[in-house]
Design a protein around this motif. Structure first.
Motif, PDB file in Angstrom:
ATOM      1  N   UNK A  85       5.554   3.201   1.002  1.00  0.00           N
ATOM      2  CA  UNK A  85       5.140   1.822   0.471  1.00  0.00           C
ATOM      3  C   UNK A  85       3.995   1.440   0.218  1.00  0.00           C
ATOM      4  N   UNK A  86       3.028   2.305  -0.828  1.00  0.00           N
ATOM      5  CA  UNK A  86       1.870   2.069  -1.127  1.00  0.00           C
ATOM      6  C   UNK A  86       1.900   0.438  -1.502  1.00  0.00           C
ATOM      7  N   UNK A  87       2.574   0.152  -2.450  1.00  0.00           N
ATOM      8  CA  UNK A  87       2.679  -1.270  -3.170  1.00  0.00           C
ATOM      9  C   UNK A  87       2.846  -2.065  -1.989  1.00  0.00           C
ATOM     10  N   UNK A  88       3.501  -2.029  -1.024  1.00  0.00           N
ATOM     11  CA  UNK A  88       3.639  -3.199   0.097  1.00  0.00           C
ATOM     12  C   UNK A  88       2.437  -3.106   0.866  1.00  0.00           C
ATOM     13  N   UNK A  89       1.854  -2.037   1.273  1.00  0.00           N
ATOM     14  CA  UNK A  89       0.704  -1.994   1.772  1.00  0.00           C
ATOM     15  C   UNK A  89      -0.491  -2.758   1.107  1.00  0.00           C
ATOM     16  N   UNK A  90      -0.563  -2.560  -0.162  1.00  0.00           N
ATOM     17  CA  UNK A  90      -1.507  -2.929  -1.039  1.00  0.00           C
ATOM     18  C   UNK A  90      -1.309  -4.572  -1.153  1.00  0.00           C
ATOM     19  N   UNK A  91      -0.101  -5.033  -1.077  1.00  0.00           N
ATOM     20  CA  UNK A  91       0.014  -6.452  -0.971  1.00  0.00           C
ATOM     21  C   UNK A  91      -0.572  -7.181   0.250  1.00  0.00           C
ATOM     22  N   UNK A  92      -0.420  -6.228   1.309  1.00  0.00           N
ATOM     23  CA  UNK A  92      -0.525  -7.047   2.566  1.00  0.00           C
ATOM     24  C   UNK A  92      -1.926  -6.805   2.874  1.00  0.00           C
ATOM     25  N   UNK A  93      -2.799  -6.024   2.300  1.00  0.00           N
ATOM     26  CA  UNK A  93      -4.216  -6.158   2.377  1.00  0.00           C
ATOM     27  C   UNK A  93      -5.209  -6.607   1.311  1.00  0.00           C
ATOM     28  N   UNK A  94      -4.242  -7.154   0.405  1.00  0.00           N
ATOM     29  CA  UNK A  94      -5.287  -7.881  -0.773  1.00  0.00           C
ATOM     30  C   UNK A  94      -6.303  -8.507  -0.302  1.00  0.00           C
ATOM     31  N   UNK A  95      -6.227  -9.450   0.628  1.00  0.00           N
ATOM     32  CA  UNK A  95      -7.086 -10.340   1.138  1.00  0.00           C
ATOM     33  C   UNK A  95      -7.932  -9.848   2.126  1.00  0.00           C
ATOM     34  N   UNK A 100     -10.813  -1.607  -1.376  1.00  0.00           N
ATOM     35  CA  UNK A 100      -9.622  -0.509  -1.953  1.00  0.00           C
ATOM     36  C   UNK A 100      -9.444  -0.807  -3.397  1.00  0.00           C
ATOM     37  N   UNK A 101      -8.602   0.285  -3.963  1.00  0.00           N
ATOM     38  CA  UNK A 101      -8.266  -0.137  -5.366  1.00  0.00           C
ATOM     39  C   UNK A 101      -7.134  -1.308  -5.275  1.00  0.00           C
ATOM     40  N   UNK A 102      -7.386  -2.278  -6.099  1.00  0.00           N
ATOM     41  CA  UNK A 102      -6.423  -3.088  -6.004  1.00  0.00           C
ATOM     42  C   UNK A 102      -4.938  -3.081  -7.066  1.00  0.00           C
ATOM     43  N   UNK A 103      -3.892  -3.606  -6.520  1.00  0.00           N
ATOM     44  CA  UNK A 103      -2.586  -3.396  -7.121  1.00  0.00           C
ATOM     45  C   UNK A 103      -2.518  -4.326  -8.336  1.00  0.00           C
ATOM     46  N   UNK A 176      -2.133   5.872   3.267  1.00  0.00           N
ATOM     47  CA  UNK A 176      -2.134   6.017   4.686  1.00  0.00           C
ATOM     48  C   UNK A 176      -2.647   5.044   5.671  1.00  0.00           C
ATOM     49  N   UNK A 177      -2.843   3.691   5.120  1.00  0.00           N
ATOM     50  CA  UNK A 177      -3.405   2.722   6.005  1.00  0.00           C
ATOM     51  C   UNK A 177      -2.217   2.359   6.897  1.00  0.00           C
ATOM     52  N   UNK A 178      -2.557   2.559   8.034  1.00  0.00           N
ATOM     53  CA  UNK A 178      -1.734   2.065   9.380  1.00  0.00           C
ATOM     54  C   UNK A 178      -2.682   1.641  10.288  1.00  0.00           C
ATOM     55  N   UNK A 179      -1.892   0.713  11.328  1.00  0.00           N
ATOM     56  CA  UNK A 179      -2.508   0.248  12.420  1.00  0.00           C
ATOM     57  C   UNK A 179      -2.929   1.422  13.293  1.00  0.00           C
TER      58      UNK A 179
END
Length: 199
Positions: A85-95, A100-103, A176-179
């Motif tokens: 779920x890279x798209x979901x991760x990118x949405x969660x970190x957008x702010x 990172x490369x924006x979605x 690969x972004x994870x807690x």
């Protein structure tokens, strides 16, 4: 009614001519994509130009539109955590304060992503030369931002690009972004190659 969906469309009429010119709906390429192929996602049409990288499970294409890349994931890799779920991760970190490369857009199943193109030199190339003082400061700043956010990422040299004009390292693949605890971030960044580059 003007847009009555029950009304039969006339062959070769005005509506047919309009729909051939107006992009309606998504156009999603299948794995692995090909040069010249059109992709339509998020209301934007892009043309695949040249491959930028092949991670085994994904193909990244530079588009003719200079600010964007298209990443196509092999469908079999959707079940793997790093790719799922890279798209979901990118949405969660957008702010978040993580460079990172924006979605821009993603397909409903997450196999095709349209992302910001990050221009710059890769970490592998700069590690081989030895870091400048700015590279070293940026390395420490990236570590601090990840630690403050409570996450780590895929910090392999191929996934980090030095943006010279912004004087920062940017993560180009967020899968690969994870807690994680601070020690995980430091383990990923403080490699032998980094030490040899002067860190």
């Amino acid at each position: 009614r003007l847009f009555d969906s029950a009304a039969p469309a006339k062959e070769g009429g005005l509506w047919s001519a309009l729909t051939s010119w107006i992009p309606i709906g998504d156009k999603i390429p299948s794995w692995p994509g090909r040069s010249g192929q059109k992709v339509r996602l998020g209301g934007r049409t892009l043309t695949l130009d040249r491959p930028m990288g092949d991670g085994g499970g994904s193909h990244v294409w530079k588009t003719n539109e200079r600010d964007w890349v298209v990443k196509i994931l092999h469908p079999e890799f959707l079940s793997l955590p790093h790719y799922a779920d890279e798209a979901g991760i990118l949405r969660s970190i957008k702010d978040a304060d993580i460079p990172h490369a924006k979605l821009l857009a993603s397909s409903p199943d997450g196999t095709v992503l349209v992302k910001e193109f990050i221009e710059g030199a890769g970490a592998g190339e700069l590690l081989a030369r030895g870091f400048t003082d700015l590279n070293k400061e940026g390395w420490a700043e990236l570590a601090a931002k990840l630690i403050r956010s409570g996450v780590t990422a895929d910090l392999a040299p191929g996934n980090l690009v030095w943006q010279h004009w912004r004087t920062r390292w940017t993560i180009v693949d967020a899968g690969g972004i994870a807690p994680a605890r601070p020690s995980a971030v430091l383990d990923h960044l403080m490699t032998n190659a980094a030490s040899q580059a002067g860190l």
